[in-house]
Design a protein around this motif. Structure first.
Motif, PDB file in Angstrom:
ATOM      1  N   MET A   1     -13.059   6.671   0.364  1.00  0.00           N
ATOM      2  CA  MET A   1     -13.129   7.180   1.921  1.00  0.00           C
ATOM      3  C   MET A   1     -14.498   6.171   2.199  1.00  0.00           C
ATOM      4  O   MET A   1     -15.545   6.359   1.386  1.00  0.00           O
ATOM      5  CB  MET A   1     -13.298   8.444   2.191  1.00  0.00           C
ATOM      6  N   ALA A   2     -14.557   5.484   3.232  1.00  0.00           N
ATOM      7  CA  ALA A   2     -15.647   4.802   3.520  1.00  0.00           C
ATOM      8  C   ALA A   2     -16.564   5.608   4.723  1.00  0.00           C
ATOM      9  O   ALA A   2     -15.955   6.191   5.711  1.00  0.00           O
ATOM     10  CB  ALA A   2     -15.346   3.523   4.375  1.00  0.00           C
ATOM     11  N   TRP A   3     -17.814   5.982   4.415  1.00  0.00           N
ATOM     12  CA  TRP A   3     -18.557   6.985   5.283  1.00  0.00           C
ATOM     13  C   TRP A   3     -19.593   6.009   5.842  1.00  0.00           C
ATOM     14  O   TRP A   3     -20.891   6.039   5.406  1.00  0.00           O
ATOM     15  CB  TRP A   3     -19.094   8.058   4.605  1.00  0.00           C
ATOM     16  N   THR A   4     -19.239   4.993   6.744  1.00  0.00           N
ATOM     17  CA  THR A   4     -20.238   4.172   7.247  1.00  0.00           C
ATOM     18  C   THR A   4     -21.221   4.873   7.936  1.00  0.00           C
ATOM     19  O   THR A   4     -22.472   4.133   7.920  1.00  0.00           O
ATOM     20  CB  THR A   4     -19.530   3.045   7.887  1.00  0.00           C
ATOM     21  N   ASN A   5     -21.186   5.763   8.867  1.00  0.00           N
ATOM     22  CA  ASN A   5     -22.165   6.381   9.639  1.00  0.00           C
ATOM     23  C   ASN A   5     -22.341   7.854   9.283  1.00  0.00           C
ATOM     24  O   ASN A   5     -22.754   8.499   9.981  1.00  0.00           O
ATOM     25  CB  ASN A   5     -21.672   6.281  11.083  1.00  0.00           C
ATOM     26  N   SER A   6     -22.331   7.959   7.907  1.00  0.00           N
ATOM     27  CA  SER A   6     -22.433   9.400   7.275  1.00  0.00           C
ATOM     28  C   SER A   6     -23.417   9.224   6.014  1.00  0.00           C
ATOM     29  O   SER A   6     -23.271   8.532   5.235  1.00  0.00           O
ATOM     30  CB  SER A   6     -20.973  10.254   7.320  1.00  0.00           C
ATOM     31  N   ASP A   7     -24.204  10.521   5.874  1.00  0.00           N
ATOM     32  CA  ASP A   7     -24.642  10.773   4.630  1.00  0.00           C
ATOM     33  C   ASP A   7     -24.062  11.674   3.738  1.00  0.00           C
ATOM     34  O   ASP A   7     -24.745  12.412   3.087  1.00  0.00           O
ATOM     35  CB  ASP A   7     -26.403  10.985   4.943  1.00  0.00           C
ATOM     36  N   ARG A   8     -22.799  11.865   3.913  1.00  0.00           N
ATOM     37  CA  ARG A   8     -22.128  12.765   3.499  1.00  0.00           C
ATOM     38  C   ARG A   8     -21.950  12.778   2.030  1.00  0.00           C
ATOM     39  O   ARG A   8     -21.995  13.828   1.133  1.00  0.00           O
ATOM     40  CB  ARG A   8     -20.451  12.990   3.953  1.00  0.00           C
ATOM     41  N   ALA A   9     -21.811  11.661   1.567  1.00  0.00           N
ATOM     42  CA  ALA A   9     -21.815  11.489   0.069  1.00  0.00           C
ATOM     43  C   ALA A   9     -22.938  11.757  -0.774  1.00  0.00           C
ATOM     44  O   ALA A   9     -22.929  12.303  -1.885  1.00  0.00           O
ATOM     45  CB  ALA A   9     -21.445   9.922  -0.300  1.00  0.00           C
ATOM     46  N   GLN A  10     -24.182  11.541  -0.121  1.00  0.00           N
ATOM     47  CA  GLN A  10     -25.479  11.935  -0.765  1.00  0.00           C
ATOM     48  C   GLN A  10     -25.660  13.357  -0.648  1.00  0.00           C
ATOM     49  O   GLN A  10     -26.321  13.718  -1.673  1.00  0.00           O
ATOM     50  CB  GLN A  10     -26.668  11.386   0.120  1.00  0.00           C
ATOM     51  N   ARG A  11     -25.042  13.996   0.171  1.00  0.00           N
ATOM     52  CA  ARG A  11     -25.200  15.682   0.302  1.00  0.00           C
ATOM     53  C   ARG A  11     -24.368  16.550  -0.624  1.00  0.00           C
ATOM     54  O   ARG A  11     -24.508  17.488  -0.628  1.00  0.00           O
ATOM     55  CB  ARG A  11     -25.059  16.068   1.837  1.00  0.00           C
TER      56      ARG A  11
END
Length: 101
Positions: A1-11
């Motif tokens: 999944m591409a989270w282009t406008n999100s920091d979700r993966a880092q959290r």
């Protein structure tokens, strides 16, 4: 999944791969999404979803979803969030011509 406008993966927690495997196994690798008519999707699950938005990574807040259901839920949440951030401009209240100075 591409989270282009999100920091979700880092959290996500460092042990997210372990948590993800555990949730998929717990839910029998089946999508847990429930349709409006009460039926459960049941398609093969590939994703783990946070039921309530945020960083609560507890098992009670996680469920297995198929890619389609996860995309639909995430898109809906993203649209709702974007709408809440939209700038609302109120038009100036026009005064009735008969009341003008």
């Amino acid at each position: 999944m591409a989270w282009t406008n999100s920091d979700r993966a880092q959290r996500l927690p460092k042990n997210w791969p372990t948590i993800r495997r555990r949730i998929l196994r717990r839910d029998g690798h089946a999508c847990m999404a429930v349709f409006s008519d009460g039926r459960r999707c049941g398609m093969p699950a590939t994703d783990v979803d946070h039921i309530e938005r945020g960083d609560d990574h507890s098992d009670a807040n996680l469920r297995a979803l198929c890619g389609w259901c996860h995309q639909k839920k995430s898109s809906s949440e993203g649209g709702t969030a974007a709408a809440s951030r939209a700038v609302r401009q109120a038009r100036p209240t026009a005064q009735h011509p008969a009341l003008e100075d």
